[in-house]
Write a protein that holds these residues in place. Structure first.
Motif, mmCIF file in Angstrom:
data_model
loop_
_atom_site.group_PDB
_atom_site.id
_atom_site.type_symbol
_atom_site.label_atom_id
_atom_site.label_comp_id
_atom_site.label_asym_id
_atom_site.label_seq_id
_atom_site.Cartn_x
_atom_site.Cartn_y
_atom_site.Cartn_z
ATOM 1 N N ASP A 41 0.789 -1.229 0.000
ATOM 2 C CA ASP A 41 0.000 0.000 0.000
ATOM 3 C C ASP A 41 0.825 1.285 0.000
ATOM 4 O OD1 ASP A 41 1.108 -0.166 2.509
ATOM 5 O OD2 ASP A 41 -0.694 0.427 3.580
ATOM 6 N N GLY A 42 2.152 1.184 -0.025
ATOM 7 C CA GLY A 42 2.971 2.373 0.162
ATOM 8 C C GLY A 42 3.734 2.805 -1.069
ATOM 9 N N GLU A 43 4.530 3.884 -0.888
ATOM 10 C CA GLU A 43 5.274 4.481 -1.987
ATOM 11 C C GLU A 43 6.740 4.060 -2.006
ATOM 12 O OE1 GLU A 43 4.055 8.802 -2.550
ATOM 13 O OE2 GLU A 43 3.421 8.453 -0.487
ATOM 14 N N PHE A 44 7.207 3.403 -0.961
ATOM 15 C CA PHE A 44 8.635 3.147 -0.833
ATOM 16 C C PHE A 44 9.069 1.832 -1.462
ATOM 17 C CE2 PHE A 44 7.666 6.093 2.586
ATOM 18 C CZ PHE A 44 8.662 7.034 2.429
ATOM 19 N N ARG A 104 5.393 1.674 6.072
ATOM 20 C CA ARG A 104 5.385 2.785 7.020
ATOM 21 C C ARG A 104 4.975 4.070 6.301
ATOM 22 N NH1 ARG A 104 11.044 2.599 10.101
ATOM 23 N NH2 ARG A 104 10.021 4.187 11.383
ATOM 24 N N LYS A 105 4.310 4.961 7.036
ATOM 25 C CA LYS A 105 3.798 6.186 6.440
ATOM 26 C C LYS A 105 4.389 7.398 7.161
ATOM 27 C CE LYS A 105 -0.479 4.049 4.856
ATOM 28 N NZ LYS A 105 0.050 2.701 5.080
ATOM 29 N N PRO A 106 5.269 8.139 6.488
ATOM 30 C CA PRO A 106 5.856 9.321 7.113
ATOM 31 C C PRO A 106 4.844 10.457 7.213
ATOM 32 C CG PRO A 106 6.566 9.159 4.836
ATOM 33 C CD PRO A 106 5.768 7.919 5.126
ATOM 34 N N VAL A 128 15.214 7.984 5.066
ATOM 35 C CA VAL A 128 14.797 8.619 3.816
ATOM 36 C C VAL A 128 15.362 7.842 2.638
ATOM 37 C CG1 VAL A 128 15.080 10.681 2.380
ATOM 38 C CG2 VAL A 128 14.604 10.916 4.834
ATOM 39 N N ARG A 129 14.543 7.604 1.630
ATOM 40 C CA ARG A 129 15.017 7.037 0.372
ATOM 41 C C ARG A 129 15.012 8.168 -0.645
ATOM 42 N NH1 ARG A 129 12.388 1.468 -1.379
ATOM 43 N NH2 ARG A 129 14.479 1.146 -2.213
ATOM 44 N N THR A 132 12.652 8.357 -3.643
ATOM 45 C CA THR A 132 11.211 8.401 -3.433
ATOM 46 C C THR A 132 10.808 9.757 -2.872
ATOM 47 O OG1 THR A 132 11.205 6.027 -2.943
ATOM 48 C CG2 THR A 132 9.246 7.260 -2.336
ATOM 49 N N LYS A 133 9.944 10.460 -3.574
ATOM 50 C CA LYS A 133 9.475 11.772 -3.141
ATOM 51 C C LYS A 133 8.147 11.625 -2.399
ATOM 52 C CE LYS A 133 12.962 13.595 -5.292
ATOM 53 N NZ LYS A 133 14.137 14.077 -4.519
ATOM 54 N N VAL A 134 8.101 12.162 -1.188
ATOM 55 C CA VAL A 134 6.893 12.068 -0.376
ATOM 56 C C VAL A 134 6.460 13.475 0.023
ATOM 57 C CG1 VAL A 134 5.852 11.076 1.685
ATOM 58 C CG2 VAL A 134 7.682 9.847 0.505
ATOM 59 N N ASP A 135 5.194 13.760 -0.140
ATOM 60 C CA ASP A 135 4.670 15.091 0.154
ATOM 61 C C ASP A 135 4.291 15.190 1.632
ATOM 62 O OD1 ASP A 135 3.720 17.650 -0.063
ATOM 63 O OD2 ASP A 135 1.785 17.070 -0.918
#
Length: 238
Positions: A41-44, A104-106, A128-129, A132-135
């Motif tokens: 379910d995540g972006e990483f 995990r969700k930052p 941090v990866r 991967t860009k996280v808003d």
């Protein structure tokens, strides 16, 4: 006649052995894991990255006998991954293994003293990866990890649930003495909260000030800073 019976017996025994071998081969083939379904379910982490990671750890079940596939080992292994919050694994029928990975969700990113890291929804430090860009809201300045995981994380959780302030606040700066400065969009005044005590009351004052100024025709953009540290008033500075 006896010789014929003996030959027939040998033939039947041979046929029985062949039948057992064929049954064993078919049973072994049916017992292999033929498909692995992975959901995440995540972006990483992508599905392919999860597959590769499981292979490196000798945990990828494809082609393994189903009786030797340990769903618990797969769950425990994935749960140790630095980007995974939780993992579930179970067998579906005789040939399929299902794996579900909750990442995990930052909620904020800290940048201070030459290092950067996330704080996740469980208020834990998270790496941090760069690819991967996280808003999420950025927090800079004089901020220790404890403050980031406790006071700032709690404040950001409140911001994220606030329909008025969530789209307005772009980043947070922490100055010496835990003085918190909120930065809005470019050209809009920064908001000086001071310490985070009573931040809800302070931001309510700021909102009322902005709304009244708009009604009165006052140009809020004329101010560079709105100081909310004082009881009962907002101080606008050019």
């Amino acid at each position: 006649m006896k010789k014929a019976f003996r030959i027939a017996g040998v033939v039947l025994a041979f046929v029985a052995v062949i039948a057992v071998l064929i049954w064993a081969v078919n049973d072994t083939e049916d017992d292999l894991c033929r498909k692995v379904n992975i959901e995440t379910d995540g972006e990483f982490l992508s599905v392919s990255e999860i597959q590769s990671w499981l292979r490196r750890k000798s945990l990828y079940p494809l082609g393994m006998p189903m009786h030797s596939v340990s769903t618990q080992e797969i769950e425990d292994g994935l749960s140790k991954h630095e980007m995974v919050r939780n993992a579930q694994c179970y067998k579906l029928g005789d040939t399929i293994v299902e794996i579900s990975v909750e990442q995990r969700k930052p909620i904020l990113r800290v940048l201070t003293d030459g290092e950067t890291y996330y704080v996740d929804a469980d208020r834990k430090r998270m790496p941090v990866r760069p690819e991967t860009k996280v808003d999420v809201i950025w927090v800079r300045g004089h901020i220790g990890e404890q403050m980031a995981r406790e006071e700032i994380a709690g404040f950001v959780e409140w911001l994220n649930d606030n329909s008025y302030w969530q789209p307005r606040i772009r980043s947070i700066e922490v100055r010496e003495g835990k003085q918190v400065l909120l930065r809005q969009a470019e050209n809009e005044p920064v908001i000086l909260l001071g310490r985070l005590e009573d931040y809800e009351k302070k931001l309510h004052k700021v909102r009322v000030f902005i709304e009244e100024a708009n009604v009165s025709g006052i140009d809020i953009l004329a101010y560079k800073q709105l100081d909310a540290r004082f009881d009962g008033q907002i101080v606008g500075r050019n």
